[in-house]
Scaffold this motif. Structure first.
Motif, PDB file in Angstrom:
ATOM      1  N   LEU A 487      14.991 -32.141  13.429  1.00 48.88           N
ATOM      2  CA  LEU A 487      14.484 -31.454  12.874  1.00 48.88           C
ATOM      3  C   LEU A 487      14.557 -30.084  11.825  1.00 48.88           C
ATOM      4  CD1 LEU A 487      10.521 -33.141  13.071  1.00 48.88           C
ATOM      5  CD2 LEU A 487      12.654 -33.375  11.691  1.00 48.88           C
ATOM      6  N   ALA A 488      14.338 -29.228  13.006  1.00 45.61           N
ATOM      7  CA  ALA A 488      15.211 -27.406  11.978  1.00 45.61           C
ATOM      8  C   ALA A 488      16.226 -27.642  11.554  1.00 45.61           C
ATOM      9  CB  ALA A 488      14.855 -26.917  13.248  1.00 45.61           C
ATOM     10  N   GLY A 489      17.546 -28.384  12.661  1.00 46.85           N
ATOM     11  CA  GLY A 489      18.640 -28.887  12.263  1.00 46.85           C
ATOM     12  C   GLY A 489      19.357 -28.876  10.826  1.00 46.85           C
ATOM     13  N   LEU A 490      18.567 -29.924  10.380  1.00 45.39           N
ATOM     14  CA  LEU A 490      18.462 -30.514   9.049  1.00 45.39           C
ATOM     15  C   LEU A 490      18.023 -29.536   7.601  1.00 45.39           C
ATOM     16  CD1 LEU A 490      16.343 -33.535   9.056  1.00 45.39           C
ATOM     17  CD2 LEU A 490      18.779 -32.974   9.374  1.00 45.39           C
ATOM     18  N   PHE A 491      17.402 -28.334   8.328  1.00 44.02           N
ATOM     19  CA  PHE A 491      17.433 -27.103   7.182  1.00 44.02           C
ATOM     20  C   PHE A 491      19.269 -26.535   6.857  1.00 44.02           C
ATOM     21  CE2 PHE A 491      13.176 -27.607   8.197  1.00 44.02           C
ATOM     22  CZ  PHE A 491      12.871 -27.434   7.206  1.00 44.02           C
ATOM     23  N   ALA A 492      19.529 -26.730   7.510  1.00 39.76           N
ATOM     24  CA  ALA A 492      21.358 -26.118   7.573  1.00 39.76           C
ATOM     25  C   ALA A 492      21.867 -26.638   6.748  1.00 39.76           C
ATOM     26  CB  ALA A 492      22.225 -26.207   9.078  1.00 39.76           C
ATOM     27  N   CYS A 493      21.422 -27.882   5.337  1.00 38.25           N
ATOM     28  CA  CYS A 493      22.280 -28.486   4.744  1.00 38.25           C
ATOM     29  C   CYS A 493      21.654 -27.942   3.227  1.00 38.25           C
ATOM     30  CB  CYS A 493      21.352 -30.034   4.520  1.00 38.25           C
ATOM     31  SG  CYS A 493      22.155 -31.291   5.918  1.00 38.25           S
ATOM     32  N   PHE A 494      21.072 -26.846   3.542  1.00 39.49           N
ATOM     33  CA  PHE A 494      20.408 -25.554   2.403  1.00 39.49           C
ATOM     34  C   PHE A 494      21.358 -24.673   2.578  1.00 39.49           C
ATOM     35  CE2 PHE A 494      16.880 -28.790   3.315  1.00 39.49           C
ATOM     36  CZ  PHE A 494      16.750 -29.051   2.183  1.00 39.49           C
ATOM     37  N   LEU A 495      21.887 -24.489   2.706  1.00 33.23           N
ATOM     38  CA  LEU A 495      22.533 -23.296   3.142  1.00 33.23           C
ATOM     39  C   LEU A 495      24.368 -23.077   2.933  1.00 33.23           C
ATOM     40  CD1 LEU A 495      22.532 -22.197   6.739  1.00 33.23           C
ATOM     41  CD2 LEU A 495      21.650 -20.546   4.654  1.00 33.23           C
ATOM     42  N   PRO A 496      24.861 -22.131   1.907  1.00 32.21           N
ATOM     43  CA  PRO A 496      26.152 -22.282   1.729  1.00 32.21           C
ATOM     44  C   PRO A 496      27.144 -22.463   2.385  1.00 32.21           C
ATOM     45  CG  PRO A 496      25.497 -20.764   1.087  1.00 32.21           C
ATOM     46  CD  PRO A 496      24.501 -20.831   1.430  1.00 32.21           C
ATOM     47  N   GLU A 497      28.258 -23.631   2.047  1.00 26.51           N
ATOM     48  CA  GLU A 497      29.666 -23.219   3.488  1.00 26.51           C
ATOM     49  C   GLU A 497      30.510 -21.343   3.020  1.00 26.51           C
ATOM     50  OE1 GLU A 497      32.162 -23.354   6.130  1.00 26.51           O
ATOM     51  OE2 GLU A 497      30.370 -25.816   5.939  1.00 26.51           O
ATOM     52  N   THR A 498      30.508 -21.015   4.105  1.00 26.42           N
ATOM     53  CA  THR A 498      31.501 -19.664   4.516  1.00 26.42           C
ATOM     54  C   THR A 498      32.993 -19.874   5.215  1.00 26.42           C
ATOM     55  OG1 THR A 498      29.966 -18.935   6.263  1.00 26.42           O
ATOM     56  CG2 THR A 498      29.123 -18.785   4.552  1.00 26.42           C
ATOM     57  N   LYS A 499      33.130 -21.377   5.545  1.00 24.31           N
ATOM     58  CA  LYS A 499      34.315 -21.132   5.753  1.00 24.31           C
ATOM     59  C   LYS A 499      35.756 -20.536   4.601  1.00 24.31           C
ATOM     60  CE  LYS A 499      37.519 -24.048   8.339  1.00 24.31           C
ATOM     61  NZ  LYS A 499      38.634 -24.001   7.740  1.00 24.31           N
ATOM     62  N   GLY A 500      36.640 -19.827   5.474  1.00 19.22           N
ATOM     63  CA  GLY A 500      37.162 -18.962   4.786  1.00 19.22           C
ATOM     64  C   GLY A 500      36.712 -18.101   3.698  1.00 19.22           C
ATOM     65  N   CYS A 501      35.343 -17.652   3.267  1.00 17.91           N
ATOM     66  CA  CYS A 501      34.607 -17.037   2.080  1.00 17.91           C
ATOM     67  C   CYS A 501      34.879 -15.298   3.468  1.00 17.91           C
ATOM     68  CB  CYS A 501      33.938 -17.247   2.572  1.00 17.91           C
ATOM     69  SG  CYS A 501      33.610 -18.295   1.506  1.00 17.91           S
ATOM     70  N   GLY A 502      35.276 -14.354   2.558  1.00 18.49           N
ATOM     71  CA  GLY A 502      35.276 -12.830   2.906  1.00 18.49           C
ATOM     72  C   GLY A 502      33.717 -11.917   3.189  1.00 18.49           C
ATOM     73  N   ILE A 503      33.816 -11.613   4.169  1.00 18.93           N
ATOM     74  CA  ILE A 503      32.550 -10.554   4.283  1.00 18.93           C
ATOM     75  C   ILE A 503      32.281  -9.401   3.176  1.00 18.93           C
ATOM     76  CG2 ILE A 503      32.346 -11.563   6.681  1.00 18.93           C
ATOM     77  CD1 ILE A 503      32.986  -8.830   7.276  1.00 18.93           C
ATOM     78  N   SER A 504      30.863  -9.513   2.129  1.00 15.30           N
ATOM     79  CA  SER A 504      31.008  -8.661   1.325  1.00 15.30           C
ATOM     80  C   SER A 504      30.207  -7.389   2.019  1.00 15.30           C
ATOM     81  CB  SER A 504      29.748  -9.181   0.164  1.00 15.30           C
ATOM     82  OG  SER A 504      30.378  -9.809  -0.017  1.00 15.30           O
ATOM     83  N   ASP A 505      30.361  -6.148   1.953  1.00 16.08           N
ATOM     84  CA  ASP A 505      29.659  -4.888   1.613  1.00 16.08           C
ATOM     85  C   ASP A 505      28.851  -4.877   0.735  1.00 16.08           C
ATOM     86  OD1 ASP A 505      31.477  -4.194   3.849  1.00 16.08           O
ATOM     87  OD2 ASP A 505      33.196  -3.609   2.275  1.00 16.08           O
ATOM     88  N   THR A 506      28.023  -5.325  -0.311  1.00 10.64           N
ATOM     89  CA  THR A 506      27.553  -5.271  -1.139  1.00 10.64           C
ATOM     90  C   THR A 506      26.594  -6.599  -1.672  1.00 10.64           C
ATOM     91  OG1 THR A 506      28.549  -4.883  -3.110  1.00 10.64           O
ATOM     92  CG2 THR A 506      28.708  -2.694  -1.918  1.00 10.64           C
ATOM     93  N   MET A 507      25.366  -5.897  -1.894  1.00 10.04           N
ATOM     94  CA  MET A 507      24.641  -7.628  -2.655  1.00 10.04           C
ATOM     95  C   MET A 507      25.766  -7.348  -3.755  1.00 10.04           C
ATOM     96  SD  MET A 507      22.139  -7.364  -0.592  1.00 10.04           S
ATOM     97  CE  MET A 507      21.271  -8.534  -1.006  1.00 10.04           C
ATOM     98  N   GLU A 508      26.091  -6.361  -4.740  1.00 11.32           N
ATOM     99  CA  GLU A 508      27.168  -6.883  -6.112  1.00 11.32           C
ATOM    100  C   GLU A 508      28.040  -8.029  -5.459  1.00 11.32           C
ATOM    101  OE1 GLU A 508      25.509  -3.935  -4.945  1.00 11.32           O
ATOM    102  OE2 GLU A 508      23.952  -3.779  -6.300  1.00 11.32           O
ATOM    103  N   GLU A 509      28.721  -7.488  -4.525  1.00  5.57           N
ATOM    104  CA  GLU A 509      29.971  -8.033  -4.278  1.00  5.57           C
ATOM    105  C   GLU A 509      29.626  -9.587  -3.856  1.00  5.57           C
ATOM    106  OE1 GLU A 509      32.819  -6.409  -1.438  1.00  5.57           O
ATOM    107  OE2 GLU A 509      31.627  -4.391  -1.979  1.00  5.57           O
ATOM    108  N   GLU A 510      28.727  -9.941  -2.559  1.00  3.03           N
ATOM    109  CA  GLU A 510      28.579 -11.249  -2.520  1.00  3.03           C
ATOM    110  C   GLU A 510      27.690 -11.679  -3.764  1.00  3.03           C
ATOM    111  OE1 GLU A 510      28.469 -14.046  -0.096  1.00  3.03           O
ATOM    112  OE2 GLU A 510      28.737 -12.315   0.340  1.00  3.03           O
ATOM    113  N   GLU A 511      26.908 -11.983  -4.864  1.00  2.00           N
ATOM    114  CA  GLU A 511      26.435 -11.982  -5.973  1.00  2.00           C
ATOM    115  C   GLU A 511      27.148 -12.616  -6.913  1.00  2.00           C
ATOM    116  OE1 GLU A 511      23.508  -9.686  -7.982  1.00  2.00           O
ATOM    117  OE2 GLU A 511      22.220 -10.066  -7.218  1.00  2.00           O
ATOM    118  N   ILE A 512      28.948 -11.825  -6.871  1.00  2.00           N
ATOM    119  CA  ILE A 512      30.120 -12.267  -7.726  1.00  2.00           C
ATOM    120  C   ILE A 512      30.661 -13.413  -7.280  1.00  2.00           C
ATOM    121  CG2 ILE A 512      32.603 -11.180  -8.332  1.00  2.00           C
ATOM    122  CD1 ILE A 512      31.843  -8.153  -8.761  1.00  2.00           C
TER     123      ILE A 512
END
Length: 522
Positions: A487-512
């Motif tokens: 049941l807990a694993g189903l909550f992963a469906c609510f997360l955004p996919e991050t494959k191929g995305c970069g890591i951000s350093d600030t909250m503003e970067e991630e919001e952009i």
């Protein structure tokens, strides 16, 4: 990394900045890369000088997971249920001797081999039987709550790693001298409190000390050392099969103590964290030591200005994290998955005593299962989507765990199904940590991962009691484990996919990036 495969923790370093043909010094244009200027600058300096020798300090940081695993699973042997036999005709072979007069049965091994026999806990309530292990995970919970943000806010990654490994080793050594179960449980709580942020700091520090082309390797090294630490326990316990449980704590605490000393004198702080905190001169000095580029001026880094860098309140990172609705949504979803993964990940090894297979062999096989799990996490991180992988592995783990409920006394077939369930849970937890690194920026990353691991531990804190209850009714261990992780694993469906995305350093970067992703989806 010359091919087109996506790295484990990729960066969005673009081509907006470059290196002048007249100079070997990396250049940096803040105006052209407003969303990634810290990441671009550090990546270019680190990547220009990266080589095998630059992996030594990140590897040293990752090795903390070796001791993290030993303390997490040491109770498999220290609190193992000891074998017993009948002494008189008033006793007959059954599941438990607790229905017979105490004088009619006795332990088959010396009392000091397990805390259960040493402290006369065999016929105690499930709550008391599971108290020491639950106390350890309870300590992890409190440690995670109180110390989760100090590596982001005040102390930094290095100091936090040194202090936590030092205190954990001291508490573990003192545990060996416990005179009764109350003192034993208390010291296990202290060990868990100190251990709470070791894995998080080691993972974040090691991944922030290398450029992106080495980050996949270093991330997997963390999991590899954790596996080796887990695997060392059955080896130590088997060699000292008839020795006191107290020796286990001494054998594991002494190396951890010396490790903390080595880290204190040789480790460098994360230059990313130093820059985010506005400590530019220290960051430049650290980069010079890491890259062996003493002649470079690193003048580009002096232009960096971070809003709020001077904040040193211990809860500043937490307030930043909770101040963004998108961050709270991500944290809520991924912690829901973490609880189910933690219950199976910590519960299955503790539940091995309820199987018909040999405890030493089954524990060794579970430890070995973490090696292909680390490889699977590596392959998933490079070529597969995180979200669908999380759902798939939690589903497999849940189904196999429930099947174990129906296979009492199944021998090797029962062991095989348990291994599949544990392997799937391990892989899910490994991907979960990698996923967390990609979901949250540098300024709150340590805090976010600490919360994720905190909830994993929360699942582990519930597991010992369920294991004790499962000795009478298997569904209360295997069945509950399987249902919860499914049941807990189903909550992963609510997360955004991050494959191929970069890591951000600030909250503003991630919001952009999030706004850009929404616009692209529209």
């Amino acid at each position: 990394m010359a091919d087109g495969a996506a790295p484990l923790l990729p960066s969005n370093s673009g081509d907006a900045t470059g290196t002048s043909p007249e100079s070997n010094e990396a250049s940096f244009n803040k105006k052209k890369t407003p969303a990634n200027f810290i990441n671009d600058a550090i990546e270019r300096y680190m990547d220009a000088a990266a080589g095998p020798t630059h992996l030594l300090l990140p590897t040293l940081a990752a090795f903390a997971w070796f001791f993290d695993a030993q303390q997490a699973f040491i109770s498999i042997f220290s609190d193992a249920s000891p074998p017993w036999h009948c002494n008189t005709s008033a006793c007959t072979t059954s599941i438990t001797p607790c229905n017979f007069p105490y004088s009619s049965w006795s332990y088959s091994l010396p009392r000091h081999v397990s805390t259960i026999s040493d402290f006369s806990l065999y016929c105690a309530s499930p709550v008391l039987l599971g108290l020491p292990a639950s106390s350890f995970f309870g300590g992890c919970l409190f440690g995670g709550l109180l110390l989760a943000t100090i590596a982001d806010s005040q102390l930094g990654r290095k100091k936090t790693l040194v202090l936590t490994t030092l205190f954990m080793s001291i508490a573990s050594a003192l545990t060996a001298f416990s005179p009764n179960v109350a003192v034993y449980a208390t010291l296990r709580f202290v060990s868990g409190f100190a251990r709470a942020n070791i894995g998080t700091c080691a993972f974040v520090l090691s991944s922030e000390l290398v450029p992106r082309r080495h980050r996949d390797l270093i991330s997997i090294l963390n999991f590899f050392f954790y596996t080796i630490g887990f695997l060392s326990l059955p080896a130590i316990a088997f060699v000292n099969k008839t020795s006191s449980w107290r020796s286990l704590y001494l054998y594991t605490s002494i190396p951890c103590f010396f490790y903390s000393i080595i880290v204190h004198f040789s480790m460098k702080e994360s230059p990313r964290w130093l820059l985010v905190k506005g400590r530019t001169e220290e960051a430049i000095e650290t980069l010079k030591n890491l890259t062996f580029c003493e002649k470079q001026s690193f003048s580009d880094l002096t232009e960096i200005e971070i809003t709020g860098a001077a904040e040193t309140n211990i809860f500043s990172a937490a307030s930043i994290l909770c101040g963004k609705r998108w961050a709270v949504r991500r944290l809520a979803a991924i912690t829901a998955v973490s609880f189910g993964g933690g219950m199976v990940y910590y519960g299955m090894p503790l539940n091995l005593g309820n199987l018909s297979a040999d405890l030493y062999l089954s524990t060794a096989l579970n430890a070995v299962a973490e090696l292909p799990s680390s490889l699977a996490a590596f392959l998933i991180a490079r070529w597969m989507k995180r979200r669908s992988s999380m759902v798939a592995f939690t589903t497999v783990s849940g189904i196999c765990s429930i099947i174990c409920t129906l296979m009492a006394g199944g021998g090797w077939s029962e062991m095989a199904v348990e291994l599949v369930s544990f392997f799937a849970a391990c892989t899910a937890c490994n991907v979960l940590i990698i996923y967390s690194v990609e979901l949250f920026p540098t300024c709150v990353r340590n805090s976010a991962i600490a919360v994720v691991r905190l909830v994993i531990v929360l699942g582990g804190a519930v597991a010992p009691v369920m294991v004790a209850m499962g000795r009478q009714r298997r569904f209360l261990s295997f069945g509950v484990f399987g249902t919860v992780i499914f049941l807990a694993g189903l909550f992963a469906c609510f997360l955004p996919e991050t494959k191929g995305c970069g890591i951000s350093d600030t909250m503003e970067e991630e919001e952009i990036k999030e706004i850009a992703a929404r616009n692209a989806g529209a």
